[in-house]
Design a protein around this motif. Structure first.
Motif, mmCIF file in Angstrom:
data_model
loop_
_atom_site.group_PDB
_atom_site.id
_atom_site.type_symbol
_atom_site.label_atom_id
_atom_site.label_comp_id
_atom_site.label_asym_id
_atom_site.label_seq_id
_atom_site.Cartn_x
_atom_site.Cartn_y
_atom_site.Cartn_z
ATOM 1 N N MET A 247 36.427 -60.155 -38.315
ATOM 2 C CA MET A 247 36.248 -60.684 -39.672
ATOM 3 C C MET A 247 36.405 -62.200 -39.651
ATOM 4 O O MET A 247 37.257 -62.731 -38.922
ATOM 5 C CB MET A 247 37.270 -60.064 -40.621
ATOM 6 C CG MET A 247 37.053 -60.418 -42.074
ATOM 7 S SD MET A 247 38.062 -59.384 -43.147
ATOM 8 C CE MET A 247 37.593 -60.024 -44.747
ATOM 9 N N ARG A 248 35.596 -62.878 -40.402
ATOM 10 C CA ARG A 248 35.671 -64.338 -40.412
ATOM 11 C C ARG A 248 36.045 -64.873 -41.791
ATOM 12 O O ARG A 248 35.976 -64.158 -42.789
ATOM 13 C CB ARG A 248 34.342 -64.940 -39.952
ATOM 14 C CG ARG A 248 33.093 -64.401 -40.613
ATOM 15 C CD ARG A 248 31.879 -65.013 -39.943
ATOM 16 N NE ARG A 248 30.634 -64.407 -40.351
ATOM 17 C CZ ARG A 248 29.454 -64.889 -39.991
ATOM 18 N NH1 ARG A 248 29.377 -65.966 -39.244
ATOM 19 N NH2 ARG A 248 28.344 -64.288 -40.371
ATOM 20 N N THR A 249 36.410 -66.141 -41.822
ATOM 21 C CA THR A 249 36.896 -66.742 -43.056
ATOM 22 C C THR A 249 35.810 -67.581 -43.722
ATOM 23 O O THR A 249 34.803 -67.922 -43.110
ATOM 24 C CB THR A 249 38.119 -67.624 -42.787
ATOM 25 O OG1 THR A 249 37.748 -68.664 -41.862
ATOM 26 C CG2 THR A 249 39.262 -66.804 -42.216
ATOM 27 N N LEU A 250 36.079 -67.911 -44.986
ATOM 28 C CA LEU A 250 35.158 -68.729 -45.763
ATOM 29 C C LEU A 250 35.899 -69.972 -46.253
ATOM 30 O O LEU A 250 36.926 -69.876 -46.922
ATOM 31 C CB LEU A 250 34.623 -67.933 -46.961
ATOM 32 C CG LEU A 250 33.413 -68.498 -47.701
ATOM 33 C CD1 LEU A 250 32.750 -67.398 -48.525
ATOM 34 C CD2 LEU A 250 33.777 -69.655 -48.627
ATOM 35 N N THR A 251 35.370 -71.129 -45.884
ATOM 36 C CA THR A 251 35.956 -72.411 -46.263
ATOM 37 C C THR A 251 35.047 -73.122 -47.247
ATOM 38 O O THR A 251 33.843 -73.249 -47.012
ATOM 39 C CB THR A 251 36.155 -73.313 -45.026
ATOM 40 O OG1 THR A 251 37.097 -72.712 -44.142
ATOM 41 C CG2 THR A 251 36.640 -74.699 -45.429
ATOM 42 N N LYS B 240 31.300 -61.829 -44.215
ATOM 43 C CA LYS B 240 32.671 -62.082 -43.790
ATOM 44 C C LYS B 240 33.196 -60.980 -42.868
ATOM 45 O O LYS B 240 34.056 -61.239 -42.025
ATOM 46 C CB LYS B 240 33.584 -62.214 -45.013
ATOM 47 C CG LYS B 240 33.358 -63.477 -45.832
ATOM 48 C CD LYS B 240 34.385 -63.613 -46.947
ATOM 49 C CE LYS B 240 35.767 -63.857 -46.396
ATOM 50 N NZ LYS B 240 36.777 -64.084 -47.446
ATOM 51 N N GLN B 241 32.689 -59.785 -43.009
ATOM 52 C CA GLN B 241 33.144 -58.670 -42.188
ATOM 53 C C GLN B 241 32.530 -58.700 -40.789
ATOM 54 O O GLN B 241 33.000 -58.001 -39.886
ATOM 55 C CB GLN B 241 32.813 -57.353 -42.878
ATOM 56 C CG GLN B 241 33.660 -57.097 -44.122
ATOM 57 C CD GLN B 241 33.163 -55.927 -44.944
ATOM 58 O OE1 GLN B 241 32.165 -55.286 -44.591
ATOM 59 N NE2 GLN B 241 33.838 -55.647 -46.045
ATOM 60 N N GLN B 242 31.512 -59.503 -40.598
ATOM 61 C CA GLN B 242 30.849 -59.589 -39.309
ATOM 62 C C GLN B 242 31.631 -60.492 -38.366
ATOM 63 O O GLN B 242 32.441 -61.321 -38.783
ATOM 64 C CB GLN B 242 29.429 -60.135 -39.482
ATOM 65 C CG GLN B 242 28.516 -59.252 -40.306
ATOM 66 C CD GLN B 242 27.183 -59.912 -40.601
ATOM 67 O OE1 GLN B 242 26.957 -61.079 -40.265
ATOM 68 N NE2 GLN B 242 26.284 -59.171 -41.232
ATOM 69 N N LEU C 285 36.697 -64.829 -52.936
ATOM 70 C CA LEU C 285 36.200 -64.794 -51.567
ATOM 71 C C LEU C 285 36.563 -66.020 -50.734
ATOM 72 O O LEU C 285 36.256 -66.076 -49.549
ATOM 73 C CB LEU C 285 34.665 -64.632 -51.576
ATOM 74 C CG LEU C 285 34.157 -63.288 -52.089
ATOM 75 C CD1 LEU C 285 32.647 -63.335 -52.302
ATOM 76 C CD2 LEU C 285 34.519 -62.183 -51.102
ATOM 77 N N VAL C 286 37.209 -66.998 -51.348
ATOM 78 C CA VAL C 286 37.504 -68.256 -50.661
ATOM 79 C C VAL C 286 38.856 -68.156 -49.946
ATOM 80 O O VAL C 286 39.877 -67.853 -50.551
ATOM 81 C CB VAL C 286 37.520 -69.436 -51.652
ATOM 82 C CG1 VAL C 286 37.908 -70.727 -50.950
ATOM 83 C CG2 VAL C 286 36.158 -69.571 -52.322
#
Length: 204
Positions: A1-5, A119-121, A143-144
């Motif tokens: 999972m990755r983050t969102l900036t 984001k789940q990828q 989502l941030v």
């Protein structure tokens, strides 16, 4: 999972519209385009370079995409241009057939759901630039994960703002901050759960 900036240039009163130049986004008769230019210095330039130093993919609204797509292609001799041309670009748009900039992909279906899937990828973090309408939707959907703000010592009075009334209430932790010689506050905030409240009557 990755983050969102979410990365943004922001005024003291929360405006993020047209920071880089008069023609960037004059919508709503905004007349202060280019308001960050007088504050540019080596420290702010270094902060921008550090923002792009780690792997990322761009997440853009359509207006910002069009601005970038008209400027960056062909500028591979510029460090940021080289990065922007190479990385994947995920775009919120109703006109997917017009995404001509290399490595551009339209977000399909419900915007929040499409970004949750991203984001789940596996992959590098997702990074927004500009894209005020998109960012407000991201904040409303919770989502941030991180805010990278460069706050400039100016009040603009009007213009598109970073935070809308529908932003999901969330607490953030200040992870790092510096002030440039020109008076720009550069801050990194990490999401840290729900907003906590209390009463001073309970404090001894």
């Amino acid at each position: 999972m990755r983050t969102l900036t979410v990365a943004a240039f922001i005024s003291l009163d929360g405006v993020i519209q047209a920071p880089g130049g008069p023609e960037e986004d004059p919508g709503g008769d905004f007349r202060f385009g280019g308001w960050i230019v007088p504050y540019a210095d080596e420290a702010s330039g270094q902060a921008i370079n550090e923002l792009f130093a780690q792997p990322f993919e761009l997440l853009l609204g359509r207006r910002t995409y069009d601005i970038f797509a008209a400027y960056w292609p062909g500028k591979n001799d510029h460090p940021i241009g080289d990065l922007f041309n190479r990385v994947a670009k995920h775009v919120a748009t109703h006109r997917p057939d017009t995404l001509d900039w290399q490595n551009s992909h339209a977000l399909k279906g419900n915007l929040a759901d499409a970004i949750r899937v991203l984001k789940q990828q596996d992959g590098p973090r997702l990074l927004t630039q500009g894209s005020s309408d998109l960012v407000r939707q991201l904040l409303a959907a919770g989502l941030v994960d991180e805010l990278r703000l460069m706050t400039f010592p100016v009040v603009l009075g009007r213009g598109k703002r970073l935070f809308g009334d529908d932003a999901l209430a969330s607490a953030f932790t200040l992870a790092h901050s510096i002030t440039t010689p020109a008076g720009v506050l550069i801050s990194r905030y990490e999401r840290s759960g729900e907003v906590r409240t209390g009463s001073f009557e309970d404090v001894d």
